[in-house]
Design a protein around this motif. Structure first.
Motif, PDB file in Angstrom:
ATOM      1  N   LEU A 361      40.633  53.071  57.168  1.00  0.00           N
ATOM      2  CA  LEU A 361      39.207  53.247  56.916  1.00  0.00           C
ATOM      3  C   LEU A 361      38.452  51.928  57.071  1.00  0.00           C
ATOM      4  CD1 LEU A 361      39.230  55.639  53.817  1.00  0.00           C
ATOM      5  CD2 LEU A 361      38.465  56.178  56.129  1.00  0.00           C
ATOM      6  N   ALA A 362      39.055  50.834  56.585  1.00  0.00           N
ATOM      7  CA  ALA A 362      38.405  49.531  56.711  1.00  0.00           C
ATOM      8  C   ALA A 362      38.243  49.133  58.177  1.00  0.00           C
ATOM      9  CB  ALA A 362      39.222  48.469  55.960  1.00  0.00           C
ATOM     10  N   ALA A 363      39.245  49.436  59.008  1.00  0.00           N
ATOM     11  CA  ALA A 363      39.160  49.103  60.434  1.00  0.00           C
ATOM     12  C   ALA A 363      38.050  49.898  61.115  1.00  0.00           C
ATOM     13  CB  ALA A 363      40.501  49.377  61.108  1.00  0.00           C
ATOM     14  N   GLN A 401      31.917  36.089  62.645  1.00  0.00           N
ATOM     15  CA  GLN A 401      31.062  36.803  61.708  1.00  0.00           C
ATOM     16  C   GLN A 401      31.866  37.797  60.880  1.00  0.00           C
ATOM     17  OE1 GLN A 401      27.793  38.757  63.676  1.00  0.00           O
ATOM     18  NE2 GLN A 401      26.963  39.607  61.778  1.00  0.00           N
ATOM     19  N   THR A 402      32.986  38.244  61.420  1.00  0.00           N
ATOM     20  CA  THR A 402      33.897  39.116  60.669  1.00  0.00           C
ATOM     21  C   THR A 402      34.991  38.316  59.974  1.00  0.00           C
ATOM     22  OG1 THR A 402      33.532  40.943  62.219  1.00  0.00           O
ATOM     23  CG2 THR A 402      35.512  41.050  60.862  1.00  0.00           C
ATOM     24  N   LEU A 449      44.275  45.023  61.477  1.00  0.00           N
ATOM     25  CA  LEU A 449      43.613  46.289  61.768  1.00  0.00           C
ATOM     26  C   LEU A 449      42.100  46.103  61.824  1.00  0.00           C
ATOM     27  CD1 LEU A 449      45.491  49.006  59.657  1.00  0.00           C
ATOM     28  CD2 LEU A 449      45.230  48.943  62.136  1.00  0.00           C
ATOM     29  N   VAL A 450      41.564  45.351  60.871  1.00  0.00           N
ATOM     30  CA  VAL A 450      40.117  45.127  60.823  1.00  0.00           C
ATOM     31  C   VAL A 450      39.651  44.316  62.027  1.00  0.00           C
ATOM     32  CG1 VAL A 450      38.288  43.960  59.535  1.00  0.00           C
ATOM     33  CG2 VAL A 450      39.950  45.369  58.336  1.00  0.00           C
ATOM     34  N   GLY A 453      39.429  46.502  64.916  1.00  0.00           N
ATOM     35  CA  GLY A 453      38.201  47.277  64.888  1.00  0.00           C
ATOM     36  C   GLY A 453      37.008  46.494  65.388  1.00  0.00           C
ATOM     37  N   ASN A 454      37.084  45.179  65.276  1.00  0.00           N
ATOM     38  CA  ASN A 454      36.019  44.306  65.758  1.00  0.00           C
ATOM     39  C   ASN A 454      35.862  44.366  67.280  1.00  0.00           C
ATOM     40  OD1 ASN A 454      34.134  42.016  65.068  1.00  0.00           O
ATOM     41  ND2 ASN A 454      35.481  40.944  66.485  1.00  0.00           N
ATOM     42  N   LEU A 455      36.913  44.806  67.993  1.00  0.00           N
ATOM     43  CA  LEU A 455      36.870  44.847  69.462  1.00  0.00           C
ATOM     44  C   LEU A 455      35.866  45.875  69.977  1.00  0.00           C
ATOM     45  CD1 LEU A 455      40.709  44.660  70.212  1.00  0.00           C
ATOM     46  CD2 LEU A 455      39.033  42.801  70.311  1.00  0.00           C
ATOM     47  N   VAL A 456      35.505  46.846  69.128  1.00  0.00           N
ATOM     48  CA  VAL A 456      34.518  47.850  69.554  1.00  0.00           C
ATOM     49  C   VAL A 456      33.200  47.177  69.931  1.00  0.00           C
ATOM     50  CG1 VAL A 456      33.170  49.845  68.768  1.00  0.00           C
ATOM     51  CG2 VAL A 456      35.578  49.631  68.137  1.00  0.00           C
TER      52      VAL A 456
END
Length: 466
Positions: A361-363, A401-402, A449-450, A453-456
């Motif tokens: 969910l966090a990702a 930023q992440t 994992l997070v 998700g930043n790659l989006v």
């Protein structure tokens, strides 16, 4: 691609009534005009360079993930309730129900965050278009109807997809064993009214976020262009958390921390942690800006300072995962001493399962929030691009930023986990090397994992610059 202002003029030419004078009261004719305008905006091709097409897809996906995971969590809670009511060899006086309820409450935090992020994402691009329509003469009632309709359609689309998706997720949980037996498929399927309430809840979250977005364009259509740096958050946010930790230490010392008290402390602690998190993000942002040695770090730090609450929301799920990883490692410590009680092994299993769900969910939440942030800051990205800033610098700034709030969130949650566990377990908790390795591996896995998700955001950046 048609500019929002030109779109509004086009609407007037297609016979959709919009008054530039004093705003009339809502009427059937006004609502019909709003419906026609909404349908027209839905069927118009925004163009490949318009981020709205991508944000619409991402918002539906986020709503679908929220719905599917929420139904899976509620199904698991219901399964433990069924076992407790059945009695027999699996009767535990409701202890497993309490533990399942605790895990469900913990998972509600990233679920609500993801649902809110999906709603904000669907609103991010729409504010400008609605403001242009207001300037062209659309009334508040017309804008309200279009906003609510658009938000509800996306939320319901995602909710129905997630409702179907939960039946594909259930088989992934079937091999997990609790009380010395695995779940059956029928145990994990929620009641029909749970499906209805979940879909309604997802739609309500989206509608409430739409209403919050609507205030910016209904009160003044020029307000959406305003950009300002918020006032720094005050250090007094730390005081409630310190008092809360002191009260918990006293309860443990005098043996008053029963299971109900522990659950209440857990829920209250996370509520206070969310109060403290944005203040810490603002401090971290200012510190990073002062010590920045590269353009990417400076841009990332300024964005964190501008929106510390958004920075915390993007990594709040990681803080939760870090805390759960600490509890799971503590349960594994008791399991390693060779206890025959299945509850000890089930605590470790439940912790790992909760950690896995929270990490996923966090990702997803990070990816959705990244996309929404880029679209909200599209003017800044275009200005940097026109000024000659290389794409690698933009991507580096976005990654930092992440990464900067991510590191801060892990440290905060680790400290919170120690405050929660040390009074009960003592400092022997820190001397177990296998426990520490399990904790570190869990946290690193969630962070990876997070960051994945930043790659989006890379796709969204290319879209806003096209």
């Amino acid at each position: 691609m048609t500019a929002p202002g030109n779109q509004a003029v086009t609407m007037k030419s297609q016979g959709i009534a919009m008054s530039a004078g004093p705003e009339p009261a809502a009427s059937a004719g006004s609502l019909r005009s709003a419906l026609r305008l909404w349908r027209l905006l839905r069927v118009r091709d925004a163009g490949r360079s318009d981020p709205q097409r991508l944000t619409g897809v991402l918002a539906v996906v986020a709503f679908a993930v929220t719905t599917a995971v929420l139904l899976l969590v509620l199904g698991g809670f219901g399964a433990f309730q069924q076992r407790a009511e059945a009695g027999g060899p699996y009767s535990d006086e409701g202890f497993y129900v309490v533990l399942a309820g605790t895990a469900s409450v913990l998972l509600l935090v990233p679920l609500i965050t993801l649902g809110g992020a999906a709603a904000r994402l669907s609103m991010a691009r729409r504010d400008e278009r609605l403001a242009a329509l207001r300037l062209a003469g659309a009334t508040t009632s017309q804008v309200s109807v279009m906003t609510v309709l658009d938000a509800t359609v996306q939320a319901l689309a995602g909710a129905f997809i997630g409702t179907a998706g939960v039946f594909a997720l259930i088989p992934l949980v079937l091999p997990v064993t609790f009380q010395n037996r695995p779940f059956t498929y029928a145990e994990l399927v929620p009641e029909w009214w749970v499906f209805a309430l979940t879909i309604t809840g997802v739609a309500l979250v989206s509608m409430l976020s739409a209403g919050a977005s609507l205030r910016k364009v209904a009160i003044t259509p020029l307000g959406v262009a305003a950009r300002h740096t918020p006032n720094p958050l005050h250090w007094s946010r730390v005081v409630p958390l310190v008092l809360f930790a002191a009260c918990f230490a006293v309860l443990v010392h005098y043996g008053l921390a029963g299971i109900v008290v522990l659950v209440a402390v857990l829920a209250g602690g996370f509520a206070l942690l969310n109060l403290l998190g944005p203040w810490v993000m603002s401090l971290v942002g200012r510190l990073s800006a002062r010590r920045a040695r590269s353009v990417g770090t400076l841009i990332a730090a300024r964005r964190i300072i501008d929106d510390p609450k958004g920075a915390w929301r993007s990594v709040g799920g990681v803080a939760l995962c870090t805390f759960i990883a600490g509890l799971t490692a503590a349960a594994a410590m008791f399991d390693s001493v060779g206890s025959d009680d299945p509850i000890v092994a089930d605590l470790s299993t439940g912790g790992l399962l909760t950690l896995t769900i929270a990490g996923l969910l966090a990702a997803v939440s990070t990816g959705v929030m990244q996309a929404g942030g880029i679209i909200d800051q599209r003017t800044q990205y275009r200005a940097l691009h026109l000024a000659g800033t290389d794409l690698t610098v933009m991507h580096a700034a976005r990654l930092r930023q992440t990464a900067i709030p991510l590191l801060a969130a892990v440290l905060i949650a680790t400290a919170a986990a120690l405050v929660f566990m040390l009074p009960a377990l003592g400092f022997g908790l820190l001397s177990s090397v296998p426990l520490l390795i399990q904790f570190l591996l869990s946290v690193v896995a969630v962070c990876l994992l997070v960051l994945a998700g930043n790659l989006v955001g890379a796709r969204v950046v290319r879209t806003v610059l096209a």
